[in-house]
Design an enzyme around this catalytic site. Structure first.
Site, PDB file in Angstrom:
ATOM      1  N   HIS A 139       0.853  -1.183   0.000  1.00 50.83           N
ATOM      2  CA  HIS A 139       0.000   0.000   0.000  1.00 50.83           C
ATOM      3  C   HIS A 139       0.893   1.239   0.000  1.00 50.83           C
ATOM      4  O   HIS A 139       1.797   1.368   0.829  1.00 50.83           O
ATOM      5  CB  HIS A 139      -0.883  -0.011   1.251  1.00 50.83           C
ATOM      6  CG  HIS A 139      -1.817   1.156   1.369  1.00 50.83           C
ATOM      7  ND1 HIS A 139      -3.128   1.081   0.963  1.00 50.83           N
ATOM      8  CD2 HIS A 139      -1.631   2.411   1.839  1.00 50.83           C
ATOM      9  CE1 HIS A 139      -3.723   2.250   1.191  1.00 50.83           C
ATOM     10  NE2 HIS A 139      -2.827   3.073   1.722  1.00 50.83           N
ATOM     11  N   HIS A 175      -0.453   2.190  11.665  1.00 55.72           N
ATOM     12  CA  HIS A 175       0.806   2.917  11.794  1.00 55.72           C
ATOM     13  C   HIS A 175       0.757   3.963  12.892  1.00 55.72           C
ATOM     14  O   HIS A 175      -0.302   4.375  13.348  1.00 55.72           O
ATOM     15  CB  HIS A 175       1.224   3.542  10.461  1.00 55.72           C
ATOM     16  CG  HIS A 175       0.390   4.711  10.010  1.00 55.72           C
ATOM     17  ND1 HIS A 175      -0.930   4.605   9.645  1.00 55.72           N
ATOM     18  CD2 HIS A 175       0.720   6.020   9.829  1.00 55.72           C
ATOM     19  CE1 HIS A 175      -1.379   5.777   9.270  1.00 55.72           C
ATOM     20  NE2 HIS A 175      -0.415   6.666   9.374  1.00 55.72           N
ATOM     21  N   GLU A 228      -2.486  13.896  11.993  1.00 51.79           N
ATOM     22  CA  GLU A 228      -3.441  13.768  10.902  1.00 51.79           C
ATOM     23  C   GLU A 228      -4.864  14.130  11.351  1.00 51.79           C
ATOM     24  O   GLU A 228      -5.397  13.518  12.268  1.00 51.79           O
ATOM     25  CB  GLU A 228      -3.437  12.336  10.357  1.00 51.79           C
ATOM     26  CG  GLU A 228      -2.071  11.836   9.931  1.00 51.79           C
ATOM     27  CD  GLU A 228      -2.078  10.373   9.533  1.00 51.79           C
ATOM     28  OE1 GLU A 228      -3.170   9.755   9.524  1.00 51.79           O
ATOM     29  OE2 GLU A 228      -0.995   9.820   9.239  1.00 51.79           O
ATOM     30  N   TYR A 260     -15.333   5.921   4.007  1.00 50.22           N
ATOM     31  CA  TYR A 260     -13.870   5.902   3.962  1.00 50.22           C
ATOM     32  C   TYR A 260     -13.403   4.462   4.033  1.00 50.22           C
ATOM     33  O   TYR A 260     -13.915   3.655   4.814  1.00 50.22           O
ATOM     34  CB  TYR A 260     -13.296   6.716   5.116  1.00 50.22           C
ATOM     35  CG  TYR A 260     -11.788   6.668   5.201  1.00 50.22           C
ATOM     36  CD1 TYR A 260     -11.004   6.984   4.093  1.00 50.22           C
ATOM     37  CD2 TYR A 260     -11.143   6.283   6.377  1.00 50.22           C
ATOM     38  CE1 TYR A 260      -9.621   6.925   4.161  1.00 50.22           C
ATOM     39  CE2 TYR A 260      -9.764   6.233   6.461  1.00 50.22           C
ATOM     40  CZ  TYR A 260      -9.005   6.546   5.343  1.00 50.22           C
ATOM     41  OH  TYR A 260      -7.637   6.480   5.407  1.00 50.22           O
ATOM     42  N   HIS A 310      -5.732  12.065  14.671  1.00 46.51           N
ATOM     43  CA  HIS A 310      -4.737  11.110  15.154  1.00 46.51           C
ATOM     44  C   HIS A 310      -3.428  11.878  15.258  1.00 46.51           C
ATOM     45  O   HIS A 310      -2.809  12.210  14.244  1.00 46.51           O
ATOM     46  CB  HIS A 310      -4.599   9.923  14.201  1.00 46.51           C
ATOM     47  CG  HIS A 310      -5.898   9.215  13.961  1.00 46.51           C
ATOM     48  ND1 HIS A 310      -6.321   8.832  12.708  1.00 46.51           N
ATOM     49  CD2 HIS A 310      -6.891   8.852  14.817  1.00 46.51           C
ATOM     50  CE1 HIS A 310      -7.506   8.239  12.796  1.00 46.51           C
ATOM     51  NE2 HIS A 310      -7.867   8.234  14.070  1.00 46.51           N
ATOM     52  N   HIS A 315      -3.065   4.193  14.855  1.00 43.57           N
ATOM     53  CA  HIS A 315      -4.382   4.181  14.222  1.00 43.57           C
ATOM     54  C   HIS A 315      -4.325   3.305  12.977  1.00 43.57           C
ATOM     55  O   HIS A 315      -3.260   2.837  12.567  1.00 43.57           O
ATOM     56  CB  HIS A 315      -4.859   5.599  13.889  1.00 43.57           C
ATOM     57  CG  HIS A 315      -3.920   6.391  13.037  1.00 43.57           C
ATOM     58  ND1 HIS A 315      -2.768   6.953  13.532  1.00 43.57           N
ATOM     59  CD2 HIS A 315      -3.957   6.727  11.728  1.00 43.57           C
ATOM     60  CE1 HIS A 315      -2.132   7.598  12.575  1.00 43.57           C
ATOM     61  NE2 HIS A 315      -2.825   7.470  11.458  1.00 43.57           N
TER      62      HIS A 315
END
Length: 461
Positions: free
Chosen positions: A298, A341, A347, A356, A371, A377
């Site tokens: 990803h 991560h 963020e 989402y 976050h 998260h």
């Protein structure tokens, strides 16, 4: 001229990010060959607005020349706005905001029943740094249901990046008019005066404000010359002006997070012609050209950066604006949603429409989440279980009917008390991860090793 509330359906724009533009609402109104002639055409006043210091390097220097019927200096002294706003912050410290590493999420804030315009409907959620020290940011939201009347707003603190989520915004600026719909963004640079009309009535959205920096397109690096947000898709307004006498017109200026007002007898939107590269603009998010992996893993979310406000440290942003648009996921043998991560950046996420990809429940259009630095998260339990259940042969999958975004900063945000105490705070947010269970398959081997060690201990005795 026509009233600024009567926006035509076919507003004309100028195309190109970072261009030096020129525009005139009356032919011949723009001076030729110099910026400040003794007598400007049409009896206009020349006025410069600077977004950077005079001596900034040419490639970074931002300024425009406005040719107006009366100069903006023609007003009564500024006075503190009464009643004061109370929910705008531009210097974050322990007297007005709190630090917390907890993952936070808010449900969509309801639009008030009482008449509320863009200014009164604006409130700060979180931020860091100081507008006085010219380094930092603030993240606001707005909920409004009425147009601004005989007034204009201006932030002396920083640039506004406006993200409408519900209802169109008709924005009149000193350079001309912009129509913003959900799915578009607008940049209103520091110092520009603007008015917001609401043609659809109730309106809600997000605003990122940056202190001491300006947004720019991110470098593309190995991507090459094309991709992500194309410069030609950024649209600047064309000159438009109001000439009529407007007694009691109010300029509302945000200065150090506080609001001040000054009275004048004319509209600030009396600019007949202008030229320069310091200008409001808009961008349609559906024009973004996303890039992604075509084999494994990803990609980092930085690959989806639309605009960035850099710091002096290479590769580190005061604020990035990142989107998660419709796109294909094709990576093989890969957990395709965002990975779990912890990040040295902080963020703040919002959702314009749809769902989402990392949150199956609870993250709603008009809602938001935060976050902060090094707070873990990632996907919720339902998303994780559904993803691994598809297995390695899931095949290409298209994410559609969605538009989420993220404001990401190297600074650690402090959260305003009204955001922490809000009835829209989702106090059960943490529950979305509580159901994550262990899938560990190495227990048997570990148990065998434990028995061996215990056996050695008995033999030694």
């Amino acid at each position: 001229m026509e009233n600024h509330k009567d926006f035509p359906d076919d507003l004309s724009y100028q195309s190109g990010y970072g261009n030096s533009f020129s525009s005139e609402a009356l032919p011949g109104a723009l001076p030729q060959a110099q910026n400040s002639p003794l007598l400007c055409p049409c009896g206009l006043y020349a006025e410069q607005i600077s977004g950077t210091s005079f001596t900034s390097p040419r490639m970074l220097n931002l300024r425009s020349w406005l040719y107006r019927i009366k100069p903006s200096v023609t007003h009564e002294p500024f006075k503190p706005r009464v009643p004061s706003h109370g929910k705008l912050v531009s210097e974050f410290n322990d007297s007005n905001s709190s630090a917390t590493p907890t993952q936070l999420r808010w449900k969509p804030v309801e639009i008030p029943d009482s008449p509320t315009d863009f200014i009164d409907g604006l409130f700060t959620v979180c931020g860091a740094g100081s507008s006085f020290l010219r380094h930092g940011f603030a993240i606001h939201m707005y909920t409004a249901n009425k147009s601004m009347e005989n007034s204009a707003f201006c932030s002396a603190d920083g640039d506004f990046l406006v993200v409408p989520q519900k209802g169109r915004l008709w924005i009149t600026t000193e350079c001309g008019r912009l129509q913003l719909s959900p799915g578009e963004i607008g940049i209103l640079p520091q110092g520009f005066r603007f008015a917001v009309d609401l043609p659809d009535g109730p309106s809600r959205g997000y605003v990122a404000e940056i202190f001491g920096s300006h947004f720019q397109l991110p470098d593309l690096g190995p991507i090459g010359a094309n991709g992500l947000a194309a410069p030609r898709d950024f649209l600047a307004p064309t000159a438009w002006f109001e000439e009529s006498h407007r007694p009691g017109y109010t300029i509302v200026q945000k200065f150090g997070g506080e609001l001040f007002t000054a009275k004048q007898d004319f509209s600030p939107f009396n600019v007949v012609a202008w030229h320069g590269n310091y200008v409001p603009f808009k961008y349609e998010l559906s024009k973004f050209c996303p890039y992604n992996t075509v084999l494994i893993d990803h990609s980092d979310p930085s690959i989806n950066t639309v605009l960035t406000a850099p710091t002096e440290k290479p590769g580190v942003a005061l604020l990035d604006f990142v989107i998660f648009p419709p796109r294909w996921l094709v990576a093989e043998h890969t957990f395709r949603p965002p990975y779990y991560h912890r990040n040295c950046m902080s963020e703040f996420m919002g959702l314009i429409h749809g769902g989402y990809e990392a949150k199956a429940d609870g993250f709603l259009p008009g809602g938001s989440s935060l976050h902060s630095c090094m707070t873990p998260h990632g996907p919720d339990t339902k998303t994780y279980e559904a993803t691994v259940a598809r297995g390695n042969e899931a095949g290409p999958f298209r994410i559609k009917d969605t538009m989420a975004f993220m404001f990401e900063s190297c600074l650690i945000p402090r959260v305003c008390p009204w955001a922490l105490e809000s009835s829209f705070m989702d106090h059960d947010y943490y529950q979305c991860w509580i159901g994550l269970r262990s899938h560990f398959t190495g227990g048997g081997a570990n148990a065998e090793r434990k028995d061996i060690h215990e056996g050695h201990g008995k033999a030694e005795k």
